[in-house]
Write an enzyme that holds these catalytic residues in place. Structure first.
Site, PDB file in Angstrom:
ATOM      1  N   TYR A  58       0.853  -1.182   0.000  1.00 24.73           N
ATOM      2  CA  TYR A  58       0.000   0.000   0.000  1.00 24.73           C
ATOM      3  C   TYR A  58       0.890   1.234   0.000  1.00 24.73           C
ATOM      4  O   TYR A  58       1.533   1.549   1.008  1.00 24.73           O
ATOM      5  CB  TYR A  58      -0.906   0.039   1.222  1.00 24.73           C
ATOM      6  CG  TYR A  58      -1.967  -1.038   1.297  1.00 24.73           C
ATOM      7  CD1 TYR A  58      -2.265  -1.841   0.211  1.00 24.73           C
ATOM      8  CD2 TYR A  58      -2.681  -1.239   2.476  1.00 24.73           C
ATOM      9  CE1 TYR A  58      -3.250  -2.814   0.291  1.00 24.73           C
ATOM     10  CE2 TYR A  58      -3.664  -2.206   2.559  1.00 24.73           C
ATOM     11  CZ  TYR A  58      -3.943  -2.996   1.467  1.00 24.73           C
ATOM     12  OH  TYR A  58      -4.921  -3.952   1.561  1.00 24.73           O
ATOM     13  N   LEU A 211     -18.486  -1.497   2.661  1.00 25.98           N
ATOM     14  CA  LEU A 211     -19.239  -0.435   1.994  1.00 25.98           C
ATOM     15  C   LEU A 211     -18.946  -0.413   0.499  1.00 25.98           C
ATOM     16  O   LEU A 211     -19.245   0.562  -0.187  1.00 25.98           O
ATOM     17  CB  LEU A 211     -18.923   0.929   2.620  1.00 25.98           C
ATOM     18  CG  LEU A 211     -19.339   1.091   4.082  1.00 25.98           C
ATOM     19  CD1 LEU A 211     -18.947   2.467   4.601  1.00 25.98           C
ATOM     20  CD2 LEU A 211     -20.839   0.865   4.256  1.00 25.98           C
ATOM     21  N   ARG A 213     -16.240  -0.036  -1.242  1.00 26.80           N
ATOM     22  CA  ARG A 213     -15.384   1.089  -1.647  1.00 26.80           C
ATOM     23  C   ARG A 213     -16.156   2.392  -1.755  1.00 26.80           C
ATOM     24  O   ARG A 213     -15.898   3.229  -2.603  1.00 26.80           O
ATOM     25  CB  ARG A 213     -14.680   0.753  -2.973  1.00 26.80           C
ATOM     26  CG  ARG A 213     -13.818  -0.483  -2.855  1.00 26.80           C
ATOM     27  CD  ARG A 213     -13.500  -1.135  -4.200  1.00 26.80           C
ATOM     28  NE  ARG A 213     -12.787  -2.395  -3.965  1.00 26.80           N
ATOM     29  CZ  ARG A 213     -13.400  -3.544  -3.694  1.00 26.80           C
ATOM     30  NH1 ARG A 213     -14.708  -3.604  -3.649  1.00 26.80           N
ATOM     31  NH2 ARG A 213     -12.706  -4.633  -3.470  1.00 26.80           N
ATOM     32  N   GLY A 214     -17.129   2.540  -0.864  1.00 26.87           N
ATOM     33  CA  GLY A 214     -17.928   3.760  -0.816  1.00 26.87           C
ATOM     34  C   GLY A 214     -19.185   3.701  -1.649  1.00 26.87           C
ATOM     35  O   GLY A 214     -20.053   4.575  -1.529  1.00 26.87           O
ATOM     36  N   SER A 217     -22.129   3.453   0.606  1.00 26.46           N
ATOM     37  CA  SER A 217     -21.974   4.262   1.825  1.00 26.46           C
ATOM     38  C   SER A 217     -23.089   5.279   1.989  1.00 26.46           C
ATOM     39  O   SER A 217     -23.281   5.834   3.076  1.00 26.46           O
ATOM     40  CB  SER A 217     -20.641   5.021   1.779  1.00 26.46           C
ATOM     41  OG  SER A 217     -20.653   5.987   0.737  1.00 26.46           O
TER      42      SER A 217
END
Length: 334
Positions: A58, A211, A213-214, A217
C-alpha cells in the site's frame, strides 16, 4: 457506543468488533491527508478499535510507515492493545504497476523483515499473503509464515481471498486465525462455500469492502468525479449503467435506514455485523467524521423484520458488475 469484541482465533489482546482498513490513507483512492490520517488512527485506537489492517504494498510501504508513526505517538496503553494485520506478496513496479505475487518461502521472510522495520515493531500480529501465488503451493507459503511464528516475528497466520480448497490445505499445514475476504450486502459470494468451510474449521473472517469502496456508503453520487489514482475509475461497479443500477439499490437501502434513524453506511455495516460473531468488518475510514459514522453501526440493532426488508431491497446477486476489473478477478479464488 460501547466497543464490543469478537474472536478470530487470536490470543492476547481482544479483537474489536470493527477493524480499521488503512489502505485508503496511502493508495488507490486519490490524495490522502497525512495529518488527518494519523488523527483518524488515533481516534480509532481511542474508541477501542484494536485491529489495524495494512499491506506492505500500500503506497509501496507508505501505509506501514504511517501506522508505525501513529503507534509511536499513541498512548502506551492504546499502542499495546493494537493488533496489526499485514498482507504481503504483491509485486509492484516503480511506476505503480502490478507484477504478480510472490509466495516463495524466502520471499515471505524478506517481506516480513521489511514490514517489521517500517512498522517499528518486533512482531506482526497477523500475517497473510494478499493473493495466492499460482506458482507456489499454499503449504509452502503458510509453512514459511509458521517458521516466523516459531521465531516470534509473527503471532498468527491469516489468509486472503482464497477458496475453500486452499483454506483446507492451509489449515492442514498450520493453525489459521482468519480469512480476509470481501463481504458486503452486494458482495456475498462467500456464503455458498467459503463461509461454511471457515466455520467448520473454526477460522474467523475479517470482511473488507463492507461499503463496497464507498459505493453503498450513501455518500457516492452518479456525477461524482474521481481523482487521479482512484482505482474506482476502472472498477466495473462504478461504470455507466452499472453505477446507476447499483445506486438505485442504495436508494432502496436508504429508505430502510431513514426509518430506523441511521445512515446508509451504518445499516450496511450493521448488516455485516449481524452475519455472525466470527466476522469482523473492516471499515476504510480515512477521516474522523467517517470513522465516527462507521462506529455508530455498533449501536444499530437489526431485528428479523429489518433483515427481511434489507434482503428484499438488496437481494444476493443484485449488484451490477464484477467487484474488480477482469485482470484482477483472475487472481481471486472462489
Amino acid at each position: 457506543m460501547t466497543m464490543r469484541t469478537r474472536t478470530l482465533g487470536i490470543t492476547g489482546p481482544q479483537v474489536s468488533a470493527l477493524g480499521l482498513g488503512c489502505m485508503g490513507m496511502s493508495a488507490l483512492y486519490g490524495e490522502a491527508d497525512r495529518v488527518e490520517s494519523i488523527a483518524t488512527l488515533h481516534a480509532a485506537l481511542e474508541a477501542g478499535v484494536t485491529l489495524l489492517d495494512t499491506g506492505d504494498f500500500y503506497g509501496m510501504g507508505h501505509n506501514e510507515m504511517l501506522i508505525g508513526e501513529a503507534l509511536r505517538a499513541a498512548p502506551a496503553a492504546r499502542r499495546e492493545q493494537a493488533l496489526v494485520s499485514v498482507k504481503f506478496g504483491a509485486l509492484r513496479g516503480p511506476d505503480g504497476s502490478w507484477l504478480g505475487y510472490d509466495g516463495r518461502p524466502a520471499a515471505v521472510k524478506n517481506f516480513a523483515a521489511h514490514s517489521l522495520q517500517r512498522l517499528g515493531v518486533d512482531h506482526i500480529d497477523v500475517y497473510r499473503i494478499a493473493r495466492l501465488d499460482p506458482d507456489v503451493p499454499i503449504e509452502e507459503t503458510v509453512g514459511a509464515i509458521a517458521e516466523l511464528v516459531e521465531k516470534g516475528y509473527v503471532r498468527h497466520i491469516g489468509l486472503s481471498e482464497v477458496g475453500a480448497g486452499t483454506i483446507r490445505r492451509a489449515a492442514a499445514t498450520a493453525p489459521i486465525s482468519d480469512l480476509q475476504i470481501e463481504y458486503s450486502l452486494i458482495s456475498r459470494g462467500i456464503e455458498d462455500e467459503i463461509l461454511p468451510t471457515t466455520r467448520e474449521l473454526g477460522i474467523g473472517i475479517t470482511a473488507y469492502g463492507v461499503l463496497s469502496r464507498g459505493l453503498i456508503s450513501g455518500h457516492f453520487t452518479v456525477d461524482r468525479q474521481l481523482g487521479a489514482g482512484d482505482f474506482r475509475a476502472m472498477s466495473p461497479r462504478f461504470q455507466g449503467d452499472n453505477l446507476r443500477h447499483n445506486l438505485n439499490l442504495v436508494e432502496a437501502l436508504r429508505k430502510i435506514a431513514e426509518q430506523k434513524g441511521v445512515s446508509v453506511a451504518q445499516i450496511a455495516i450493521a448488516w455485516v455485523l449481524s452475519r455472525g460473531e466470527d466476522i469482523v468488518p473492516l471499515v476504510g475510514a480515512r477521516r474522523r467524521d467517517r470513522l465516527t459514522e462507521a462506529l455508530g453501526a455498533l449501536d444499530v440493532t437489526l431485528d428479523p423484520a429489518d433483515l427481511a426488508a434489507i434482503e428484499e431491497a438488496v437481494p444476493a446477486g443484485a449488484a451490477a458488475g464484477d467487484r474488480y476489473p477482469a485482470a484482477q478477478m483472475a487472481h481471486l479464488e472462489s
